[in-house]
Design a protein around this motif. Structure first.
Motif, mmCIF file in Angstrom:
data_model
loop_
_atom_site.group_PDB
_atom_site.id
_atom_site.type_symbol
_atom_site.label_atom_id
_atom_site.label_comp_id
_atom_site.label_asym_id
_atom_site.label_seq_id
_atom_site.Cartn_x
_atom_site.Cartn_y
_atom_site.Cartn_z
ATOM 1 N N LEU A 5 52.224 17.864 16.368
ATOM 2 C CA LEU A 5 53.639 18.171 16.142
ATOM 3 C C LEU A 5 53.804 19.600 15.649
ATOM 4 N N LYS A 33 56.146 15.770 5.093
ATOM 5 C CA LYS A 33 55.829 14.754 6.101
ATOM 6 C C LYS A 33 54.861 15.308 7.146
ATOM 7 N N SER A 39 55.353 9.966 5.145
ATOM 8 C CA SER A 39 55.411 9.679 6.585
ATOM 9 C C SER A 39 56.839 9.731 7.113
ATOM 10 N N PHE A 40 56.944 10.064 8.393
ATOM 11 C CA PHE A 40 58.227 9.987 9.068
ATOM 12 C C PHE A 40 58.538 8.520 9.341
ATOM 13 N N ALA A 45 61.139 10.025 13.723
ATOM 14 C CA ALA A 45 60.211 10.505 14.755
ATOM 15 C C ALA A 45 60.872 10.475 16.127
ATOM 16 N N GLN A 49 61.510 13.734 18.543
ATOM 17 C CA GLN A 49 60.936 13.763 19.887
ATOM 18 C C GLN A 49 62.018 13.910 20.942
ATOM 19 N N ILE A 58 55.689 10.301 22.081
ATOM 20 C CA ILE A 58 55.842 10.199 20.630
ATOM 21 C C ILE A 58 54.478 9.982 19.957
ATOM 22 N N PHE A 62 53.042 12.315 16.844
ATOM 23 C CA PHE A 62 53.024 11.746 15.499
ATOM 24 C C PHE A 62 51.736 11.029 15.129
#
Length: 71
Positions: A5, A33, A39-40, A45, A49, A58, A62
């Motif tokens: 990412l 994050k 975390s997302f 997420a 995306q 995705i 991620f």
């Protein structure tokens, strides 16, 4: 760390502020994050995306390792 990412984000000139604005969170929250401190959520997420990186899976973006996107 979400290396994929982060690398794609830099290549496409998408700033952490751009992502923070999309999610209505602080810049530091996004940085934390991406760096693995938290975390997302799945919905976050998905928004990232779809808005900035629709050409990437995705899972590629991620996964916190250097997962390679299938050809």
């Amino acid at each position: 760390m979400l290396n994929n990412l982060n690398n794609v984000r830099k290549e496409k000139n998408v700033s952490l502020v751009d992502i923070a604005d999309l999610l209505n969170v602080r810049y530091q929250t996004v940085a934390d994050k991406i760096n693995g401190k938290s975390s997302f959520k799945f919905t976050e997420a998905l928004k990232i995306q779809e808005k900035f990186f629709p050409e990437y899976e995705i899972k590629f973006l991620f996964t916190p390792i250097d997962y390679k996107q299938p050809a």
